[in-house]
Write a protein that holds these residues in place. Structure first.
Motif, short mmCIF file in Angstrom:
data_model
loop_
_atom_site.label_atom_id
_atom_site.label_comp_id
_atom_site.label_asym_id
_atom_site.label_seq_id
_atom_site.Cartn_x
_atom_site.Cartn_y
_atom_site.Cartn_z
N THR A 31 73.73 60.25 50.10
CA THR A 31 74.53 60.05 48.89
C THR A 31 73.65 60.17 47.64
O THR A 31 74.02 60.84 46.67
N ARG A 32 72.50 59.52 47.67
CA ARG A 32 71.59 59.59 46.52
C ARG A 32 71.11 61.02 46.31
O ARG A 32 71.00 61.51 45.19
N LEU A 33 70.82 61.70 47.42
CA LEU A 33 70.36 63.08 47.35
C LEU A 33 71.44 63.98 46.74
O LEU A 33 71.17 64.81 45.87
N MET A 34 72.70 63.79 47.16
CA MET A 34 73.80 64.60 46.64
C MET A 34 74.03 64.34 45.16
O MET A 34 74.28 65.27 44.38
N PHE A 35 73.95 63.07 44.75
CA PHE A 35 74.12 62.77 43.33
C PHE A 35 73.04 63.48 42.50
O PHE A 35 73.32 64.03 41.43
N GLY A 36 71.81 63.48 43.00
CA GLY A 36 70.72 64.14 42.29
C GLY A 36 70.99 65.62 42.10
O GLY A 36 70.74 66.18 41.02
N VAL A 37 71.51 66.28 43.13
CA VAL A 37 71.80 67.71 43.04
C VAL A 37 72.92 67.97 42.03
O VAL A 37 72.83 68.86 41.18
N VAL A 38 74.00 67.16 42.11
CA VAL A 38 75.14 67.34 41.21
C VAL A 38 74.72 67.11 39.77
O VAL A 38 75.05 67.88 38.86
N ARG A 39 73.97 66.03 39.54
CA ARG A 39 73.55 65.73 38.17
C ARG A 39 72.65 66.84 37.63
O ARG A 39 72.78 67.26 36.47
N GLN A 40 71.73 67.33 38.47
CA GLN A 40 70.81 68.38 38.01
C GLN A 40 71.57 69.67 37.70
O GLN A 40 71.34 70.31 36.68
N MET A 41 72.50 70.04 38.57
CA MET A 41 73.23 71.30 38.37
C MET A 41 74.21 71.25 37.19
O MET A 41 74.50 72.27 36.58
N LEU A 42 74.71 70.04 36.87
CA LEU A 42 75.67 69.91 35.77
C LEU A 42 75.02 69.39 34.49
O LEU A 42 75.72 69.01 33.56
N ASP A 43 73.73 69.38 34.46
CA ASP A 43 73.01 69.00 33.25
C ASP A 43 73.44 69.93 32.11
O ASP A 43 73.46 71.15 32.28
N PRO A 44 73.84 69.38 30.96
CA PRO A 44 74.29 70.22 29.84
C PRO A 44 73.27 71.26 29.41
O PRO A 44 73.62 72.26 28.78
N ARG A 45 71.98 71.02 29.75
CA ARG A 45 70.94 71.98 29.37
C ARG A 45 70.92 73.20 30.28
O ARG A 45 70.25 74.19 29.98
N ILE A 46 71.63 73.14 31.41
CA ILE A 46 71.70 74.26 32.35
C ILE A 46 72.79 75.23 31.89
O ILE A 46 73.91 74.81 31.59
N PRO A 47 72.52 76.53 31.83
CA PRO A 47 73.54 77.50 31.41
C PRO A 47 74.80 77.40 32.27
O PRO A 47 74.74 77.13 33.47
N LYS A 48 75.96 77.60 31.65
CA LYS A 48 77.25 77.45 32.34
C LYS A 48 77.36 78.34 33.57
O LYS A 48 77.94 77.94 34.59
#
Length: 590
Positions: free
Chosen positions: A132-149
């Motif tokens: 669960t912690r690992l999945m949250f990390g991936v989701v947060r990283q991929m949806l970081d506003p600094r990441i291109p859409k």
């Protein structure tokens, strides 16, 4: 996600972390271009076995791939890593450029450390994955506003694969359990996870699941609902499995085997023994405490407080808690005041743009309770910068009790935290690497906590003389806490103090809130044993280098020039930094 890639994972860290290697902002010197070609050999191994780590660094082409947990990858990873070491050693023999040679030595050392660490953990530890912690990390990283859409859309593909809905994939939760059972069958003597770690994983799961769902709902992604619903169901079942199957066999003793703990220290950059570390830190703790009593006495006299003891004075000052809606304006004001002092005193060169500070979400509090810097991608960066994330409390414990912090939401405590996480600390450290450009070897593979945290604690010390007395007292408290970490972390792992003893010491002698003391104790026992020592040790090594430069230059020593030079080196190990200072900086200043 692979344990063998510990040195380049974005940890908890809080950690706090490396920055840029291949910057599109700075013109890349020829030696950096050549060095980065060498680093690609190691990046390719990382990307092959942990594509999530590679894409979080900014490596193109891996955003839709996920770690293959369908089979044990230990031998395959080791084989590929050894082949890279052999090739790098071959290139080292043929290389004449001193900077490229240094970078090759960094790459070889990193790869060798990865092999050693993976083998040690394989020998002793049962693989435990908090999915669960690992999945949250991936989701947060991929949806970081600094990441291109466009890159964010890749998360939809990953979610399908994690949930086992994509062709050729099975649920990640099933695979994680299979690998655990496989290793248990191979060696029944392997140590399972610490009981407190499993309990915290179970307790944090609801906040992390909600955090993932909130991030997805607020994103512009379409069609995530089916995959997330399946994944949420699987993770809920997996966490129940942790409760019924893993928790009963979890170890009651938090202590790691000495070889594992020693390897942790080495991975974080501490190259002395736990005993040496304890001795140095105990002495520093006593000296800093004496300074705190002097400063506390001045404050008590000025404010007519009943007691001049540093603990009593801190308790009085911490009563000045700031309303929640005024916390962020306060930190913005502190940053402005600190930057003004930096420029007026000529401490270090500052960027013209503003630093970013934001409050953590409940899920971020669960994933990483301590305030921290959230770095942007490390490779292929086009101008994104780091964020200072201010956490507000601990998630509920096994009894359902929630603990808040009062350590960062009062007037006096805001000075040093801003200096550490924002400027002239981590945010500036990362920004300088973005703007000047450093090699992949120095920006990614040389990274460890000693390199990174040494600068941030040094930045606190640089600002302390220009803060009001109450701010200076809490600057000293922060340094006292780092000295305490450097003896409490090894002591609790050597069995010389209990986790409860650690918590009470931090509350009684350092003045931390129960929430902050709890997350510190968890850091030493299971979140990242050994990591907390790196602040004290990194600060000592950097101050040692500065003093050597001052002795060599005397009246010609220029503080701003020295600090700018240190930041321009990237994240080189302390020994290499001292070599650069004495062989490049000192002669140039003369």
């Amino acid at each position: 996600m692979s344990k063998s890639n510990r040195k380049v994972r974005i940890l908890v860290s809080g950690l706090t972390l490396a920055l840029l290697s291949m910057s599109a902002i700075a013109a890349e010197p020829a030696w950096v271009t050549k060095s980065n070609e060498n680093a690609k050999l190691l990046l390719n191994v990382l990307a092959k076995y942990s594509p999530e780590s590679a894409s979080s660094l900014g490596v193109d082409g891996y955003d839709e791939l996920i770690t293959d947990m369908s089979r044990d990858q230990f031998e395959a990873t080791a084989k590929d890593t050894r082949a890279v070491i052999a090739e790098l050693e071959k290139r080292l023999k043929a290389e004449s450029d001193p900077k490229i040679r240094q970078d090759l030595e960094i790459l070889i050392s990193t790869a060798q450390d990865q092999l050693r660490s993976a083998a040690i953990n394989r020998k002793y530890m049962l693989p435990f994955t908090d999915v669960t912690r690992l999945m949250f990390g991936v989701v947060r990283q991929m949806l970081d506003p600094r990441i291109p859409k466009e890159r964010q859309k890749s998360l939809l593909v990953r979610l399908e694969k994690y949930a086992g809905l994509a062709k050729g994939h099975r649920p990640l939760t099933e695979l994680a359990n299979e690998r655990l059972q496989e290793r248990l069958k191979a060696n029944k003597n392997l140590l399972g996870p610490y009981k407190g770690q499993v309990e915290q994983a179970i307790n944090d799961a609801p906040a992390l699941l909600k955090g993932m769902k909130d991030l997805l709902a607020k994103s512009e992604l379409k069609g995530w609902e089916t995959s997330f619903a399946a994944l949420e169901k699987q993770l809920t079942a997996y966490n129940e499995q942790l409760r019924t199957q893993v928790l009963p066999r979890a170890r009651a003793d938090h202590r790691l085997p000495p070889e594992v703990y020693a390897d942790n220290l080495r991975q974080f950059g501490v190259d002395i023994t736990p005993r040496e570390l304890i001795a140095k830190a105990l002495t520093s703790f006593a000296e800093i405490r004496n300074q705190m009593n002097i400063t506390a006495g001045l404050i008590a006299r000025e404010r007519k407080l009943p007691s001049a003891d540093y603990r009593a004075v801190m308790r009085e000052l911490k009563k000045q808690q700031i309303p929640v809606d005024q916390v962020m304006p306060l930190y913005a004001e502190r940053l402005t005041q600190i930057e003004a002092a930096v420029r007026e005193q000529g401490i270090v060169s500052l960027p013209s743009r503003k630093a970013v500070i934001r409050l953590a979400s409940a899920a971020e509090n669960a994933q990483q309770p301590a305030p921290h810097m959230s770095p942007p991608r490390l490779i292929g960066n086009t101008g994104e910068y780091g964020e200072f994330v201010l956490t507000t409390g601990m998630p509920p414990d096994a009894s359902g009790k929630s603990l808040v912090f009062d350590d960062f939401t009062h007037q006096a405590g805001s000075w040093t935290l801003t200096a550490h996480e924002a400027r002239p600390g981590h945010e500036l450290q990362f920004a300088k690497m973005i703007e000047t450009g450093v090699s992949t070897a120095r920006g990614v593979f040389a990274f460890n906590s000693v390199n990174v945290e040494g600068w941030a604690l040094y930045a606190e010390a640089e600002m302390q003389p220009y803060e009001p007395l109450d701010g200076q007292l809490f600057a000293l408290q922060a340094r006292l806490q780092r000295a305490a970490r450097a003896f409490l972390d090894p002591m609790v792992n050597l069995g010389e103090i209990s986790p409860e003893g650690v918590k009470s010491f931090l509350m009684d002698e350092v003045g931390l809130s129960e929430g902050m003391a709890t997350q510190e104790m968890q850091r030493y026992t299971f979140r990242a044993p050994g990591q907390a020592t790196s602040y004290f040790y990194g600060y000592q090594r950097l101050m040692e280098t500065r003093q050597a430069a001052e002795v060599a230059l005397r009246q010609k020593f220029n503080r701003q020039a020295f600090n700018d030079f240190v930041l321009a080196q990237g994240l080189v190990p302390p020994a290499l930094l001292r070599k650069a200072v004495m062989q490049e900086f000192v002669p140039a200043q003369r």
